[in-house]
Write an enzyme that holds these catalytic residues in place. Structure first.
Site, PDB file in Angstrom:
ATOM      1  CE  LYS A 208       2.347  -5.029   5.269  1.00  0.00           C
ATOM      2  NZ  LYS A 208       1.390  -4.075   5.825  1.00  0.00           N
TER       3      LYS A 208
ATOM      4  CE1 TYR B 229      -1.387  -4.922   4.658  1.00  0.00           C
ATOM      5  CE2 TYR B 229      -1.149  -4.521   2.317  1.00  0.00           C
ATOM      6  CZ  TYR B 229      -1.225  -4.049   3.607  1.00  0.00           C
ATOM      7  OH  TYR B 229      -1.138  -2.699   3.831  1.00  0.00           O
TER       8      TYR B 229
ATOM      9  CB  THR C 226      -2.408  -3.807   8.696  1.00  0.00           C
ATOM     10  OG1 THR C 226      -1.099  -4.156   8.215  1.00  0.00           O
ATOM     11  CG2 THR C 226      -2.446  -2.307   8.920  1.00  0.00           C
TER      12      THR C 226
ATOM     13  N   GLY D 156       1.292  -4.692  11.679  1.00  0.00           N
ATOM     14  CA  GLY D 156       1.180  -3.738  10.566  1.00  0.00           C
ATOM     15  C   GLY D 156       0.989  -2.277  10.947  1.00  0.00           C
TER      16      GLY D 156
ATOM     17  CG  ASP E 221       4.425   1.773  11.074  1.00  0.00           C
ATOM     18  OD1 ASP E 221       3.944   0.681  10.703  1.00  0.00           O
ATOM     19  OD2 ASP E 221       4.943   2.579  10.294  1.00  0.00           O
TER      20      ASP E 221
ATOM     21  CB  SER F  10      -0.876   0.098   1.254  1.00  0.00           C
ATOM     22  OG  SER F  10      -1.441  -1.110   1.611  1.00  0.00           O
TER      23      SER F  10
HETATM   24  O1  MN9 Z   1       1.135  -1.547   6.551  1.00  0.00           O
HETATM   25  C1  MN9 Z   1       1.020   0.748   7.032  1.00  0.00           C
HETATM   26  N1  MN9 Z   1      -0.349   0.733   6.684  1.00  0.00           N
HETATM   27  C2  MN9 Z   1      -0.834   1.506   5.742  1.00  0.00           C
HETATM   28  C3  MN9 Z   1       1.543  -0.633   7.099  1.00  0.00           C
HETATM   29  O2  MN9 Z   1      -0.205   2.330   5.150  1.00  0.00           O
HETATM   30  C4  MN9 Z   1      -2.255   1.318   5.447  1.00  0.00           C
HETATM   31  C5  MN9 Z   1       1.343   1.386   8.373  1.00  0.00           C
HETATM   32  O3  MN9 Z   1       2.742   1.538   8.401  1.00  0.00           O
HETATM   33  C6  MN9 Z   1       0.667   2.735   8.596  1.00  0.00           C
HETATM   34  O4  MN9 Z   1       0.932   3.590   7.515  1.00  0.00           O
HETATM   35  C7  MN9 Z   1       1.180   3.416   9.860  1.00  0.00           C
HETATM   36  C8  MN9 Z   1       0.462   4.721  10.155  1.00  0.00           C
HETATM   37  O5  MN9 Z   1      -0.867   4.458  10.532  1.00  0.00           O
HETATM   38  O6  MN9 Z   1       1.055   2.549  10.926  1.00  0.00           O
END
Ligand code: MN9
Length: 291
Positions: A162, A134, A164, A186, A188, A46
């Site tokens: 993964k 994912y 999130t 996922g 951060d 993404s």
């Molecule tokens: O997958 C990221 N998710 C998206 C990882 O971008 C949807 C995260 O790194 C977020 O960008 C981050 C901020 O909310 O945690």
């Protein structure tokens, strides 16, 4: 079997003023992240705006990263609602020597659980690489619980998830039932929570410019130094709160630009960062990042 646990930067995509992939800056980003201590890269996710790119552009990114990432762990996100593209990308990942493939669940059309499962199995088989599911329900609109995720994890063709989502109960149930499978956190801003519930590492977008903080959180957690790990998570979260106010991906590119990279902007329909937002980034983020 290669150890795939760790901290993975979900790479951003730098664009030139003409909207082409900026190869030189992408290489620069990979090398910068290796210096910050990243264990590997999540390529064309993404964060890379991959769902807005052509198949050829995604292949180009996969190639560039493979060529400069040395011995780092490499995961190619190949997902698309266009399964023919996803299949071609999965085969290409294998050809290039990626270690895992990953895919978002096919979205938009409200496919059934069986259709989603078969999509994943076909992709894993096309790639002849283990698949990392994912799971990002807030974006994909595809809700999967312990039953659906567990059905993947019980299958040898699947490496893990993964993950999130902020439902850490489901994360724990998956990891506890399948301890040998990989689970990556996922979000951060919640890495420490994910690790506490059993995650093997994290994959994140804010790692592009502060992977060192997340490497530190993971190693402090591993050493049982939880208070210190929480302080580093708090430092990271002060920055992430600012990114969220602006728009995470647009703000991340601006951070890179202010650090001296040449990343350009996100592709439309993403909007531009305003002068006030640039000032906010200069004041509230840049001083707290390792150059
Ligand atoms: O997958 C990221 N998710 C998206 C990882 O971008 C949807 C995260 O790194 C977020 O960008 C981050 C901020 O909310 O945690």
């Amino acid at each position: 079997m290669r150890d795939m646990k760790g901290i993975y930067t979900a790479l951003l995509t730098p664009f030139t003023a003409e909207g082409k992939i900026n190869e030189k800056e992408l290489e620069h980003l990979v090398l910068h992240n290796l210096r910050l201590g990243a264990d590997g890269f999540y390529v064309c996710g993404s964060t890379a705006e991959a769902l807005m790119l052509s198949c050829e552009e995604r292949k180009q990114i996969m190639r560039i990263v493979k060529d400069c990432a040395g011995n780092a762990n490499l995961i190619a996100h190949v997902g698309s609602v266009n399964e023919r593209d996803a299949t071609a990308l999965a085969r290409y990942a294998k050809e290039l020597g990626y270690h895992l493939v990953s895919s978002v669940a096919p979205y938009y059309y409200k496919f059934t659980s069986a259709e989603i499962r078969e999509y994943y199995v076909r992709l894993a088989e096309a790639a002849s690489l283990p698949m990392l599911v994912y799971h990002i329900p807030a974006f994909s609109g595809v809700a999967m619980g312990v039953a659906e995720l567990g059905a993947f994890l019980s299958d040898d063709r699947f490496a893990g998830i993964k993950y999130t989502s902020n439902d850490f109960f489901t994360l724990e149930q998956c990891k506890t039932a399948f301890p040998e499978k990989l689970v990556f956190n996922g979000y951060d801003e919640m890495l420490l929570s994910g690790l506490a519930m059993g995650a093997d590492g994290g994959i994140g977008s804010t790692y592009n410019f502060m992977a060192d903080k997340f490497v530190r959180i993971r190693s402090l957690f591993g050493a049982g130094r939880i208070d210190e790990a929480r302080r580093v998570q708090q430092e990271a979260n002060r920055i992430i709160a600012v990114l969220c106010r602006i728009g995470v991906m647009q703000a991340e590119k601006e951070v890179m630009n202010q650090l001296g990279f040449d990343f350009g902007d996100c592709l439309p329909p993403f909007g531009r960062v305003s002068p006030e937002e640039k000032d906010l980034i200069a004041r509230e983020i840049i001083p707290y990042i390792t150059k």
